[in-house]
Every structure is written in structure tokens, then in C-alpha cells.
Scaffold this active site. Structure first.
Site, PDB file in Angstrom:
ATOM      1  N   ASN A 190       0.828  -1.204   0.000  1.00 37.00           N
ATOM      2  CA  ASN A 190       0.000   0.000   0.000  1.00 37.00           C
ATOM      3  C   ASN A 190       0.863   1.255   0.000  1.00 37.00           C
ATOM      4  O   ASN A 190       0.594   2.216  -0.737  1.00 37.00           O
ATOM      5  CB  ASN A 190      -0.935   0.000   1.206  1.00 37.00           C
ATOM      6  N   HIS A 241      -1.611  -6.972   5.782  1.00 34.13           N
ATOM      7  CA  HIS A 241      -2.811  -7.023   6.620  1.00 34.13           C
ATOM      8  C   HIS A 241      -2.511  -7.726   7.940  1.00 34.13           C
ATOM      9  O   HIS A 241      -3.321  -8.507   8.443  1.00 34.13           O
ATOM     10  CB  HIS A 241      -3.978  -7.688   5.890  1.00 34.13           C
ATOM     11  N   TYR A 250       0.412  -8.949  -2.740  1.00 27.39           N
ATOM     12  CA  TYR A 250       0.877  -7.639  -2.297  1.00 27.39           C
ATOM     13  C   TYR A 250       2.398  -7.517  -2.403  1.00 27.39           C
ATOM     14  O   TYR A 250       2.917  -6.439  -2.707  1.00 27.39           O
ATOM     15  CB  TYR A 250       0.436  -7.381  -0.851  1.00 27.39           C
TER      16      TYR A 250
END
Length: 746
Positions: A190, A241, A250
Site C-alpha cells: 500500500n 494485513h 501484495y
């Protein structure tokens, strides 16, 4: 390699030229360089997708929508995010040399109209999220929008550009912070995704502060994570996460973003420094999970359920990222990577052109394939224990075997955004066998396989509802992990505490040079339902291949031999199964379609009956074995113990054991004992005894191991291994389940 000439300017030239050169470099990474034959297949694919987007474009302000299937009135649908992705596809067609729309002024005018429309109706600084997915607002759209503007840059009016980018001041101002959830610090993929959007916005608007902000955010990511949580760990694990193994999803997004930013900002005033660790990450975190260009599903999390993201898509992104990093990699890394990548490209036969193409970096891939000085590297071999994410990978020259476990540290399965709805058992000891059949896992397996019968698992046969959104299941046990020795042997073990069931079991795998031995013990349940252990569930595509059965063994042509080592009788099921991708993924922007797909399966299982009390199993998986090798294997292995206290095997000069608690096991050489929980591998040769020890339970401070031979001295060892009265003491406290190794004289 296209565009390198742009960097002939001095790095000190921080004026307009520096911004423009970096932006043009970004475009070359996305769209490729000047047109040549190497790009033919990719160019056709890009042109086809862009032409479809353009052909279906029908603006309707009263609805509002740009495409009839994507109404923009409700952000909860995610249609605005999908609309910007389509704009990126159109822009890629415009910027890619060789397409019919390359730099077409009419196409550019249409794109300007469409971006104006989206700004007015879907994404501007005055809009509210209305409980829609924060990711679309802060990463999804910013990434697609900045890419679109970079690709179309030469055909855009600059006053419009500033207007379209204005919402990013609100929704993606800082790579490290989440606007929608104040206080959340962005991590992993992210943060890398946001850093990319911020950096490209800085290049587009000539704002050096934004580029520096992105650079600094990425630099923080290059340091290994300390303790638990998101990011890359020293053992190669990647967590996102907080509790999920995500190297292949990811993690790949992270690698792609960082690799491109390193390349784009190299030799510029904003060059990213201190990047040595990113090269180590390729070797430590990615290479073990890439099999001939495919990314193993055991680290792709909920993405396994997404129809448009198969293992070869994730593998392609990883390969492209490594090709990008090769341009700046130190020679000690590049020497290993060139043959390794060439081997992947050569052996991979999935795409229509016979390699991982069409790659954005196709010219680099083609150059590598044609470079006669670079050999075709063999498959990676070795045994890798990723203690920080409960994964073990065992790789031999012609096959690989991965085990996905879970514990109080690592979640069993993630279900989010209505994805991975039936992934109940993917982290309950599921095993993944990779062979020469590179289509096994990506040929519509996930919507068609029986989700109650995943290979390697021991399951309660109860019917289950779809996994609820955001549910985290962390099994209430610390026991999951393993140990490796000499890169050739391994042990893995986990305590199974089933979800919503009384089922309990202790599961162990012994990873050898030509086989995997699986032992289970203490299998018990009391819910009135049947319990099964799934030895195999093989996708054989459009037919049932030959199956041969003998006394205690089964051989499946093209896959492996399977041997029951405890006299049990295997149940074999051959069936056609039909499913829909929509069954397992109903996500707003990822959801699969309702087209039925059918595949043939061969399932091999051990039936423990209803409410077993002290059931066990013992079987061997023999990848690539012949019928004769399968029939003869049973006598080549000795099971020393399969009890609640210890599970152990021996073969030739190797001893392998899982001590669930203090215990003793008799061997041909004498007793082997441990005074606490551990996994243990011992190999005796002319140099002495080599051993590796870990504590997957993470409960012991020290384990004393009494070998079958009196210990004379410790010749070589990791810190914390020492001789103690003809035995070995190993400090395991604080080791986080990682191995301690030693060579001892006996």
C-alpha cells in the site's frame, strides 16, 4: 532498455529536463520503447484492449456513465475505479509504438473529454466516499490516473492536467498516511503504491517536494521489518494485513512499484539510495516461490479466487520487476538472475507465444533469451522455511512442494471484498505440488476443485457458509513451522485446531530428495461427522489420465505415486466438477463471471470415519515417480514413531523428528531424545553429524537433544548451540521459530 539515452544529462540538472526525462522513462517502462519485432505480440494485445475500450465508449451525462456497463452514480460499486483503469488501457494504446492509434490526435481528444467527464461525475476533491472502498480513492484511482496522464502527456492540455490531478491533493497527498482512516500508517504494498502515485504526480506537475516525499517513503520500505507485522522479514517472509502470507500478491505489487521507481529515479536529482536490500529480497523472498515463471498460490492469499489474476499473471509481474532491477543490480546479483530468469522464460509454455510474454519489458526478455553468453538456468532447488509466515517450500530439480500452515500468528485464510469465499482450508496444511504440468493450478482449478477436499488437509466434512467479509481466523495454537538441513531436507509440522469443529490433529511432513512423507496423529472429533485426510486432489483438465493401483499404493500418470505406509486403504474418486468463478469471488471490481467451467479430478483420501478418537495416517508422495518406483517405495522408509508425543522417520543416514513435547524415539543407532518441543533433522556422514533444530511452538527457551551417539565436541555451530554431557543444548528462546544448526563430532 529503451530510453536509457535520456539519462545522459548530468544528474545535477534538476530543471525541467530532469522532470521530463524521468517522466519519459516512466512511459518507456509502461509502453515500451521504439517499435520493433520483439514487441509484435504485446503490441497486438495492447491495441486490441485499447480499441475495445474506445469502441464501447458512449458518454451519458444523465446516467452518468462513460460506458453503459459502468454507471457512476454509486461509488460503492467500484465502477469509477474500473473506469479509470479503462482510461489507462486507452492511454497505453495511444502511447505504445506500433498500434494503429499511436499518438492519434483524435484519440487524445477523446481521452481528454473522458477524463473531464470522470472529473465532473466520479472523482474530484469535493466528493465523499459514501462508505465505498478506501483503496479505490487513495491507491486504485491515483495509480491509474497518474499513469494515464503520463502516457497521454504530450497530447494533453496542461490546464486540464492540473485539474484532473487536483483530487490527489485530498485523497493521496502522503504515501505514509491513510486519509480515510486517520492514524493508520501505510505499510508494504500500500505504501509502495501510494509512493508511486505521489512520485508520478510530482513528475507531471514538476513538484520536486512530492518526488522527495515518495522517495523517502520507499526508502523506509527497504529495511526489513522488525518483529511481527507487515513487510519483508529477515527470513524472506512477506506479511500484509498484519497476519497473512502475501509474497505472491501484495509482495509482487511492492516489488513492481519499488523496481520501477528505482529505475525511473536512477541518476536523477531524486535517486533512491540504500537499495541493496531490495536485491536481497529477490533472492530471499521471491525466487523460492517462482516455479518456471509461475507464482505459487500458497502465497497469493485471496487473489487465488480472482479470475483475472492467475499464477502466471503474478509471475509475469515478478519477472518484469526483476528484469527492471537488472538494469541497476550489482553484478553479484545479476550473475545469478540472468540464467535464473532465462530458465523461467525458456521453460514457461503457458502464453500463446510460448514464454511469459507479452511483457512490458519484452525487449529485455528477448535480449536475454538471445544472449548466447547467458546459460539457461536450472530450476531453483533447496528447502526454505519461512517461519515468520508459516510456509515451507521444498524444491527439487523436476518438482516442488509447498505447505501452507496457520497459527495464532498467521491467519488461515483471508476473505475481503467478497473474494476467496470458499478458501476455508487453504491455510490448514494445504499442500501444493508443482510438476512439469504448468497448467495444473491456473486451469480454472479454484472454481472447480472440491473446496472441502484440498490436498494435504484433514477436514471435518460439514457443510459451510461462504467466508464472511474481513473475518480473521487465527487458530489458537502457536504450533506451526519447521526446519531445513543442507538445502535438501526439511521437516514441517502444525497442530490443527479446526474452525467451528471439535476436530484436532497433529500433522507433520518430512521432505526428502525424492519424496514427501506425511504423518498425522491424534486425529479426534466428536461432532457426529466423518473426518477425512486428503492425500491428493489433482486437476487433470479435460480427461482422466491412466491410474494404476497396487497393494497400498496408487500411481497417477503425469503427476506422482502415492504410497500408504501404515496399511490403510486409500479411497480414490474420479469425477468431473463444474463451477463458476462467480461462486468464489463476488467482488465489486474483481468478481468472476457465471460461465460454467468443467474439469476432471482425481482425489485420493484416507477416511477416518465418524468421530475418530485416535486416528492416524502415514503416506508418501513421490513426484515424477514411475509405477515401478511407486510399488517398491514402501520398504525404503522407516517410520520410527507416529504418536501424540513424537513423529519421526529414518532413511539411510537421515533421521527426522517432530517432538511435540519431551520424548524419546528408538532408532537403529540407539535412542534419540529431546526434553522439549522441536523439529529436528540429523544427518551423519564422514565429517560427523550435521543437525538442524527449531522450535515451531516458540514456547521453549532451551532444548536438550540426546543423539543416538555420544557427543564428543561441537565442531561448527550457530550461536546458542553447545555440548552438554554427551548431548547438545540449543538455545531456542527468542529465535521466533528459526533454525539453529551445528556440526558435531560423535
Amino acid at each position: 532498455m529503451a530510453g536509457l539515452a535520456l539519462w545522459e544529462r548530468p544528474a545535477e540538472a534538476a530543471g525541467t529536463a530532469a522532470f521530463d526525462a524521468a517522466r519519459e522513462r516512466w512511459v518507456s517502462l509502461l509502453a515500451g520503447g521504439s517499435y520493433n519485432a520483439a514487441y509484435t505480440d504485446r503490441t497486438q494485445a495492447v491495441e486490441g484492449s485499447a480499441s475495445a475500450v474506445l469502441r464501447k465508449l458512449k458518454p451519458a451525462p444523465d446516467r452518468p456513465s462513460l460506458w453503459p456497463d459502468l454507471p457512476l452514480d454509486n461509488p460503492r460499486t467500484g465502477n469509477f475505479n474500473r473506469a479509470y483503469n479503462r482510461m489507462r488501457t486507452l492511454a497505453l494504446g495511444w502511447a505504445t509504438p506500433g498500434t494503429v492509434m499511436h499518438r492519434d490526435s483524435g484519440v487524445a481528444e477523446t481521452a481528454v473529454m473522458a477524463l473531464d467527464f470522470l472529473y465532473e461525475h466520479a472523482y474530484h476533491e469535493g466528493l465523499k466516499r459514501r462508505d465505498s472502498n478506501w483503496y479505490w480513492w487513495e491507491i486504485g484511482v491515483p495509480r491509474a490516473l497518474t499513469d494515464t496522464c503520463a502516457l497521454l502527456y504530450d497530447g494533453l492540455p496542461k490546464d486540464h492536467l492540473e485539474r484532473w490531478l487536483r483530487p490527489l491533493h485530498r485523497w493521496c497527498p502522503d504515501p505514509e498516511r491513510r486519509v480515510s482512516h486517520p492514524g493508520v500508517v501505510e505499510t508494504g504494498a500500500n505504501r509502495a503504491g501510494k509512493a508511486t502515485a505521489v512520485a508520478i504526480r510530482g513528475l507531471l506537475t514538476h513538484d520536486a517536494r512530492l518526488i522527495k516525499r515518495a522517495r523517502d517513503a520507499v526508502s523506509d520500505l527497504l529495511r526489513p521489518t522488525k518483529g511481527s507485522g507487515d513487510g519483508f522479514h529477515r527470513d524472506g517472509s512477506f506479511i500484509q494485513h498484519d497476519v497473512y502470507a502475501y509474497t505472491g500478491s501484495y509482495g509482487v505489487d511492492y516489488l513492481e512499484s519499488v523496481a520501477k521507481l528505482i529505475a525511473v529515479l536512477a541518476r536523477s536529482p531524486w535517486e533512491i539510495t540504500g537499495i541493496g536490500n531490495v536485491y536481497d529480497i529477490v533472492d530471499r523472498s521471491f525466487a523460492p516461490f517462482i516455479f518456471d515463471g509461475l507464482m505459487m498460490d500458497c502465497v497469493r492469499g485471496r487473489q487465488i479466487s480472482v479470475q483475472g489474476h492467475r499464477d502466471y499473471h503474478s509471475g509475469q509481474k515478478a519477472v518484469e520487476s526483476i528484469l527492471t532491477l537488472l538494469e541497476t543490480a550489482p553484478e553479484r546479483h545479476a550473475r545469478r538472475w540472468r540464467p535464473m530468469v532465462k530458465g523461467w522464460l525458456t521453460r514457461n509454455q503457458i502464453s500463446p507465444v510460448g514464454t511469459l510474454a507479452p511483457l512490458a519489458s519484452m525487449a529485455g526478455a528477448k535480449a536475454l533469451l538471445e544472449d548466447l553468453s547467458v546459460p539457461v538456468g536450472p530450476r531453483t532447488t533447496g528447502t526454505y522455511v519461512f517461519a515468520d509466515m508459516d510456509r515451507v517450500v521444498h524444491r527439487r530439480p523436476t518438482w516442488a512442494y509447498a505447505i501452507a500452515m496457520s497459527s495464532e500468528r498467521i491467519g488461515a485464510a483471508e476473505a475481503m471484498n467478497q473474494e476467496n469465499l470458499r478458501g476455508w482450508y487453504t491455510g490448514d496444511g494445504m499442500t501444493y505440488l508443482y510438476t512439469a504440468d504448468l497448467t495444473h493450478w491456473n486451469d480454472d482449478l479454484w472454481p472447480t476443485i472440491d473446496p472441502y477436499r484440498l490436498p494435504g488437509t484433514t477436514v471435518d466434512t460439514r457443510k459451510r457458509a461462504d467466508l464472511p467479509y474481513g473475518k480473521r481466523r487465527l487458530p489458537p495454537t502457536p504450533w506451526a513451522g519447521g526446519v531445513a538441513l543442507d538445502g535438501e531436507y526439511g521437516v514441517a509440522a502444525m497442530k490443527l485446531i479446526a474452525d467451528g469443529s471439535s476436530l484436532r490433529a497433529k500433522k507433520a511432513w518430512f521432505l526428502l530428495d525424492d519424496a514427501v512423507i506425511a504423518l498425522g496423529t491424534g486425529i479426534a472429533a466428536s461432532d457426529g461427522r466423518r473426518i477425512e485426510t486428503i492425500v491428493e486432489n489433482r486437476n487433470t483438465h479435460d480427461r482422466h489420465p491412466p491410474l494404476t493401483r497396487g497393494d497400498g499404493w496408487v500411481h497417477l500418470s503425469g503427476a506422482a505415486g502415492y504410497v500408504l505406509l501404515d496399511g490403510a486403504d486409500a479411497k480414490v474418486i474420479r469425477e468431473q466438477r463444474t463451477g463458476h468463478w462467480r461462486d468464489i469471488d463476488k467482488g465489486a471490481t474483481t468478481g468472476g463471471d457465471n460461465t460454467p467451467v468443467t474439469r476432471h479430478y482425481t482425489t485420493i483420501l484416507v477416511d477416518h470415519g465418524v468421530d475418530p478418537r485416535k486416528a492416524r495416517y502415514a503416506y508418501a508422495v513421490l513426484p515424477d515417480a514411475s509405477i515401478a518406483q511407486t510399488a517398491a517405495f514402501g520398504g525404503r522408509i522407516e517410520i520410527l514413531a507416529n504418536s501424540r508425543g513424537v513423529q519421526a522417520i529414518s532413511r539411510d543416514d537421515l533421521l527426522a523428528a517432530v517432538f511435540w513435547r519431551a520424548g524419546v524415539v528408538e532408532t537403529a543407532y540407539g535412542p534419540l531424545a529431546a526434553d522439549g518441543p522441536c523439529t529436528l533433522l540429523i544427518r551423519r556422514d564422514h565429517k560427523g553429524v550435521r543437525l538442524a533444530v527449531s522450535d515451531p511452538s516458540r514456547t521453549a527457551d532451551e532444548v536438550r537433544i540426546k543423539l543416538p551417539w555420544p557427543v564428543k565436541s561441537v565442531k561448527e555451530s550457530d550461536r546458542g548451540v553447545r555440548k552438554a554431557k554427551r548431548a547438545i543444548k540449543v538455545d531456542v528462546g527468542g529465535s521466533r521459530g528459526h533454525a539453529r544448526t551445528a556440526v558435531v563430532r560423535v
